[in-house]
Write a protein that holds these residues in place. Sequence first.
Motif, short mmCIF file in Angstrom:
data_model
loop_
_atom_site.label_atom_id
_atom_site.label_comp_id
_atom_site.label_asym_id
_atom_site.label_seq_id
_atom_site.Cartn_x
_atom_site.Cartn_y
_atom_site.Cartn_z
N LYS A 49 31.08 36.69 32.64
CA LYS A 49 32.54 37.30 33.35
C LYS A 49 33.35 37.62 32.31
O LYS A 49 34.05 38.58 32.27
N LEU A 50 33.62 36.70 31.32
CA LEU A 50 34.48 36.73 30.16
C LEU A 50 34.21 38.15 29.54
O LEU A 50 34.94 38.92 29.10
N TRP A 51 32.80 38.31 29.13
CA TRP A 51 32.43 39.39 28.40
C TRP A 51 32.49 40.67 29.26
O TRP A 51 33.28 41.65 29.00
N ALA A 56 35.65 45.70 30.42
CA ALA A 56 36.20 46.61 31.35
C ALA A 56 37.87 46.48 31.20
O ALA A 56 38.56 46.91 31.61
N GLN A 57 38.15 46.00 29.83
CA GLN A 57 39.59 45.71 29.39
C GLN A 57 40.46 45.26 30.33
O GLN A 57 41.62 45.74 30.84
N ASN A 58 39.84 44.30 31.18
CA ASN A 58 40.81 43.67 32.27
C ASN A 58 41.14 42.16 31.58
O ASN A 58 40.43 41.24 31.87
N TRP A 59 42.24 42.39 30.84
CA TRP A 59 42.81 41.13 29.96
C TRP A 59 43.23 40.04 30.72
O TRP A 59 42.89 38.94 30.44
N GLU A 60 43.76 40.23 31.81
CA GLU A 60 44.34 39.19 32.67
C GLU A 60 43.00 38.37 33.19
O GLU A 60 43.09 37.05 32.98
N LEU A 61 42.01 39.08 33.70
CA LEU A 61 40.91 38.47 34.05
C LEU A 61 39.95 37.74 33.13
O LEU A 61 39.57 36.74 33.04
N ALA A 62 40.12 38.24 32.02
CA ALA A 62 39.29 37.85 30.83
C ALA A 62 40.11 36.54 30.43
O ALA A 62 39.41 35.47 29.91
N ALA A 63 41.45 36.33 30.31
CA ALA A 63 42.16 35.37 29.94
C ALA A 63 41.89 34.13 31.08
O ALA A 63 41.69 32.89 30.60
N PHE A 64 41.86 34.65 32.28
CA PHE A 64 41.34 33.66 33.32
C PHE A 64 40.14 33.01 33.27
O PHE A 64 40.00 31.90 33.15
N ASP A 100 43.05 34.68 20.98
CA ASP A 100 43.85 35.43 20.09
C ASP A 100 43.33 37.05 20.56
O ASP A 100 44.04 38.03 20.62
N ALA A 101 42.08 37.27 20.73
CA ALA A 101 41.64 38.44 21.00
C ALA A 101 41.90 39.14 22.05
O ALA A 101 42.19 40.19 22.24
N ILE A 102 42.21 38.22 23.24
CA ILE A 102 42.59 38.74 24.53
C ILE A 102 44.02 39.19 24.51
O ILE A 102 44.26 40.27 25.02
N ALA A 103 44.64 38.09 23.75
CA ALA A 103 46.19 38.36 23.72
C ALA A 103 46.36 39.73 23.11
O ALA A 103 47.28 40.40 23.35
#
Length: 155
Positions: A49-51, A56-64, A100-103
Amino acid sequence: MMLRGWMLALALMGAATAVAAQDLRSPSADQYVPRLGDIMSAAQLRHQKLWLAGKAQNWELAAFELRQLKASLVEAALLYSGIPVSNVTTLEPSLQATSDAIAAKDGRKLAKALGDLTEGCNACHRSMGRSFVVMKVPSDPQPFANQLFPPQAKP
Ligand code: HEC
C-alpha cells in the motif's frame, strides 16, 4: 525486554508516534499476542500500500502506511525475542530515506528507498532461515505483487 523496547522505539518510531499508537490499543491488547506470520502479513500489505500510495502521489496515505509498517516491524522485534534487534535497527536508514522521500513528495527517491527497505526485509528473512520468503518492490497493484513466488536460487 524494556531496554530492547526503548532501543527500538527510539531508533524507529520516535516518542510521539509511540504514544499515538498506544492510544489505539484495545483493552485486550495486553493478552493477545499476534503470531509472527500475521504481523508479517500485515507488513506485507502495508509495504504494498505504501508503494501504491506513492505511485498515486497520495503522500498523506503513504506517510500513514509507513508508520503502520514501522509499527509492525517494531512489534515483531518486541514480541519475538528470537529476532535479533540489529536485524530491525539496520532498516533504520532505509526507513528514514522512505520517510524523507514522502516528505519531499519525491516518487523517484521513494522508489529507491523502498528498494533498499525491501532488501532489508529479505536480508532478515535470509538470516532467519526464511530465504524462501522473498519480497520485491511491486510492479503492479495486484495482491501480493510484492512477493516472488517461484523458488529462488540458493545462495
Ligand atoms: C527482523 C526480521 C524481519 C524483518 C526485518 C522482516 N521480516 Fe518478514 N518475516 C520474518 C520471519 C522470521 C518470518 C517467518 C515467520 C514464521 O515463520 O512464522 C517472516 C515472514 C514474512 C512473510 C510471510 C508471512 C506468511 O505467513 O506468509 C512475509 C509476507 C513477510 N515476512 C514480509 C516482510 C516484509 C514486507 C518486510 C519488510 C518491510 C519484512 N517481512 C521484514 C522476519 C522479518
